[in-house]
Write a protein that holds these residues in place. Sequence first.
Motif, PDB file in Angstrom:
ATOM      1  N   UNK A  11      -7.924 -12.371   8.175  1.00 19.31           N
ATOM      2  CA  UNK A  11      -7.238 -11.107   8.098  1.00 19.31           C
ATOM      3  C   UNK A  11      -7.017 -10.443   6.705  1.00 19.31           C
ATOM      4  N   UNK A  12      -7.274  -9.034   6.667  1.00 20.45           N
ATOM      5  CA  UNK A  12      -6.878  -8.590   6.096  1.00 20.45           C
ATOM      6  C   UNK A  12      -5.804  -7.144   6.010  1.00 20.45           C
ATOM      7  N   UNK A  13      -4.605  -7.090   4.284  1.00 21.97           N
ATOM      8  CA  UNK A  13      -4.062  -6.196   4.629  1.00 21.97           C
ATOM      9  C   UNK A  13      -4.132  -4.300   5.558  1.00 21.97           C
ATOM     10  N   UNK A  14      -3.300  -4.177   6.811  1.00 22.53           N
ATOM     11  CA  UNK A  14      -4.386  -3.061   7.573  1.00 22.53           C
ATOM     12  C   UNK A  14      -3.278  -1.796   6.701  1.00 22.53           C
ATOM     13  N   UNK A  15      -3.740  -0.987   6.937  1.00 20.52           N
ATOM     14  CA  UNK A  15      -4.039   0.670   6.221  1.00 20.52           C
ATOM     15  C   UNK A  15      -2.316   1.014   6.329  1.00 20.52           C
ATOM     16  N   UNK A  16      -1.893   1.002   7.649  1.00 17.11           N
ATOM     17  CA  UNK A  16      -0.410   1.176   7.797  1.00 17.11           C
ATOM     18  C   UNK A  16       0.218   0.195   7.985  1.00 17.11           C
ATOM     19  N   UNK A  17       1.750   0.213   8.165  1.00 17.64           N
ATOM     20  CA  UNK A  17       2.322  -0.772   7.861  1.00 17.64           C
ATOM     21  C   UNK A  17       2.377  -1.264   9.799  1.00 17.64           C
ATOM     22  N   UNK A  18       2.259  -2.576   9.056  1.00 19.26           N
ATOM     23  CA  UNK A  18       2.290  -3.133  10.056  1.00 19.26           C
ATOM     24  C   UNK A  18       2.787  -5.135   9.954  1.00 19.26           C
ATOM     25  N   UNK A  41       0.380  -1.422   0.084  1.00 21.65           N
ATOM     26  CA  UNK A  41      -0.573   0.125  -0.087  1.00 21.65           C
ATOM     27  C   UNK A  41       1.214   1.694  -0.031  1.00 21.65           C
ATOM     28  N   UNK A  42       0.654   2.201  -1.004  1.00 21.44           N
ATOM     29  CA  UNK A  42       1.559   3.788  -0.683  1.00 21.44           C
ATOM     30  C   UNK A  42       0.929   4.554   0.118  1.00 21.44           C
ATOM     31  N   UNK A  43       0.033   3.928   1.501  1.00 18.20           N
ATOM     32  CA  UNK A  43       0.453   4.604   2.767  1.00 18.20           C
ATOM     33  C   UNK A  43       1.409   3.943   3.836  1.00 18.20           C
ATOM     34  N   UNK A  44       1.682   2.533   3.265  1.00 17.12           N
ATOM     35  CA  UNK A  44       3.255   2.245   3.613  1.00 17.12           C
ATOM     36  C   UNK A  44       4.334   2.559   3.513  1.00 17.12           C
ATOM     37  N   UNK A  45       4.491   3.808   2.271  1.00 14.22           N
ATOM     38  CA  UNK A  45       5.545   4.048   1.604  1.00 14.22           C
ATOM     39  C   UNK A  45       5.595   3.559   0.071  1.00 14.22           C
ATOM     40  N   UNK A  46       6.467   4.178  -0.447  1.00 15.60           N
ATOM     41  CA  UNK A  46       6.728   3.846  -1.900  1.00 15.60           C
ATOM     42  C   UNK A  46       7.393   2.297  -2.253  1.00 15.60           C
ATOM     43  N   UNK A  47       6.915   1.278  -3.889  1.00 15.07           N
ATOM     44  CA  UNK A  47       7.223   0.053  -3.585  1.00 15.07           C
ATOM     45  C   UNK A  47       8.804   0.423  -3.614  1.00 15.07           C
ATOM     46  N   UNK A  67      -0.808 -12.638   8.250  1.00 20.44           N
ATOM     47  CA  UNK A  67      -1.846 -13.247   8.091  1.00 20.44           C
ATOM     48  C   UNK A  67      -1.692 -14.081   6.645  1.00 20.44           C
ATOM     49  N   UNK A  68      -3.176 -13.771   5.607  1.00 24.82           N
ATOM     50  CA  UNK A  68      -2.362 -14.698   4.169  1.00 24.82           C
ATOM     51  C   UNK A  68      -2.277 -13.833   3.283  1.00 24.82           C
ATOM     52  N   UNK A  69      -0.823 -13.802   2.501  1.00 26.73           N
ATOM     53  CA  UNK A  69      -0.745 -12.890   1.587  1.00 26.73           C
ATOM     54  C   UNK A  69      -2.085 -12.378   0.384  1.00 26.73           C
ATOM     55  N   UNK A  70      -2.523 -11.212  -0.006  1.00 29.63           N
ATOM     56  CA  UNK A  70      -3.374 -10.768  -1.262  1.00 29.63           C
ATOM     57  C   UNK A  70      -3.085 -11.851  -2.142  1.00 29.63           C
ATOM     58  N   UNK A  71      -1.517 -12.196  -2.070  1.00 29.32           N
ATOM     59  CA  UNK A  71      -1.662 -12.884  -3.884  1.00 29.32           C
ATOM     60  C   UNK A  71      -1.983 -14.694  -3.631  1.00 29.32           C
ATOM     61  N   UNK A  72      -1.490 -14.957  -1.860  1.00 26.76           N
ATOM     62  CA  UNK A  72      -1.930 -16.447  -1.862  1.00 26.76           C
ATOM     63  C   UNK A  72      -3.326 -16.514  -2.239  1.00 26.76           C
ATOM     64  N   UNK A  73      -4.814 -15.615  -1.150  1.00 26.54           N
ATOM     65  CA  UNK A  73      -5.111 -15.906  -1.404  1.00 26.54           C
ATOM     66  C   UNK A  73      -6.123 -16.052  -2.853  1.00 26.54           C
ATOM     67  N   UNK A  74      -5.568 -15.210  -4.101  1.00 28.63           N
ATOM     68  CA  UNK A  74      -5.652 -15.196  -5.518  1.00 28.63           C
ATOM     69  C   UNK A  74      -5.687 -16.841  -6.038  1.00 28.63           C
ATOM     70  N   UNK A  75      -4.238 -17.073  -4.865  1.00 26.24           N
ATOM     71  CA  UNK A  75      -3.851 -18.614  -5.252  1.00 26.24           C
ATOM     72  C   UNK A  75      -4.411 -19.638  -4.479  1.00 26.24           C
ATOM     73  N   UNK A  76      -5.522 -19.355  -3.839  1.00 25.06           N
ATOM     74  CA  UNK A  76      -6.252 -20.158  -3.314  1.00 25.06           C
ATOM     75  C   UNK A  76      -7.310 -20.317  -4.350  1.00 25.06           C
ATOM     76  N   UNK A  77      -8.110 -19.028  -4.751  1.00 25.22           N
ATOM     77  CA  UNK A  77      -9.098 -19.142  -5.386  1.00 25.22           C
ATOM     78  C   UNK A  77      -8.814 -20.446  -6.869  1.00 25.22           C
TER      79      UNK A  77
END
Length: 282
Positions: free
Chosen positions: A253-260, A159-165, A264-274
């Motif tokens: 759990x979902x990805x928090x808005x701030x860097x923590x 997330x950009x709220x965590x900083x630039x990639x 949790x399970x990564x968003x990409x992993x959820x996609x792969x599980x689908x």
Amino acid sequence: MAAARVLLLLSGRPESVSFTQSVCGLLGARPGLGPWSAHCSLKRGQLVLSARPFPGASARLPLQQPGAPAAELPMNRSVDLGVAVILQSSDQTVLLTRRTGTLNVFPNLWVPPGGHVEPDEELLEGGLRELWEESGLQLPQGQFSWTPLGLWESAYPPRLSWGLPKYHHIILYLLVISQETQQQLQARIQPNPKEVSALMWLGPDVAAAVAATEDETETPSQLPQDLPPSVLAVELEDGGARPLALPTSTLLRTTPATAESTERVSTGTKFALRLWLQHLGR
């Protein structure tokens, strides 16, 4: 040494993608929707993608991104290529590992074994190497089958709220189906404690609940009634391993808005599980 690269077929020839450019966007995709279909050439050390069929294309795979907005980033870096293995046992469970909390990228996330593809390395070869390096598992030749599942455009921070990639990858998820049971595979696992802090085998029912959670929605406050309150995992501790009753709510759990470094399970992993569940016909 040059890294493995993602190339796009533009104007009839493969061209490297800049770190600043969205691969999904260049293929005509829009953030927040999808997945989209990408035609692929699974070459040694590189992945060639196109929105249209082309000579030499060996697969047509779903491609998805989390939908992060663009930002001012370096132009002199390319998109790297990663591979992750969805290892399925003969009794239809898949292996996930928890990244150690000391890693600089995606600490404490549950993901399938995976990592960078080396230059001139076959994509399956790279996936099996990462599986061995992280879990200690080597699959005997002739006792597994495999198929490419899909592609995920990954950036870190997510997330950009965590900083630039700082990192930009296309992850190729490979489904590797073993002829061995979960118990047989588990007996041979020797996780690398520098990269893995825990592991678990996930069945289709819990995987479906995990895959259904979206980052844009709130984490459910109550579990669905048909889900167990916890999932059995194995946690590495002081050079040994111990059973862990991992709360199922942790996996939702979902990805928090701030860097923590929230587990949790990564968003990409959820996609792969689908994609895995679709392959099972569920």
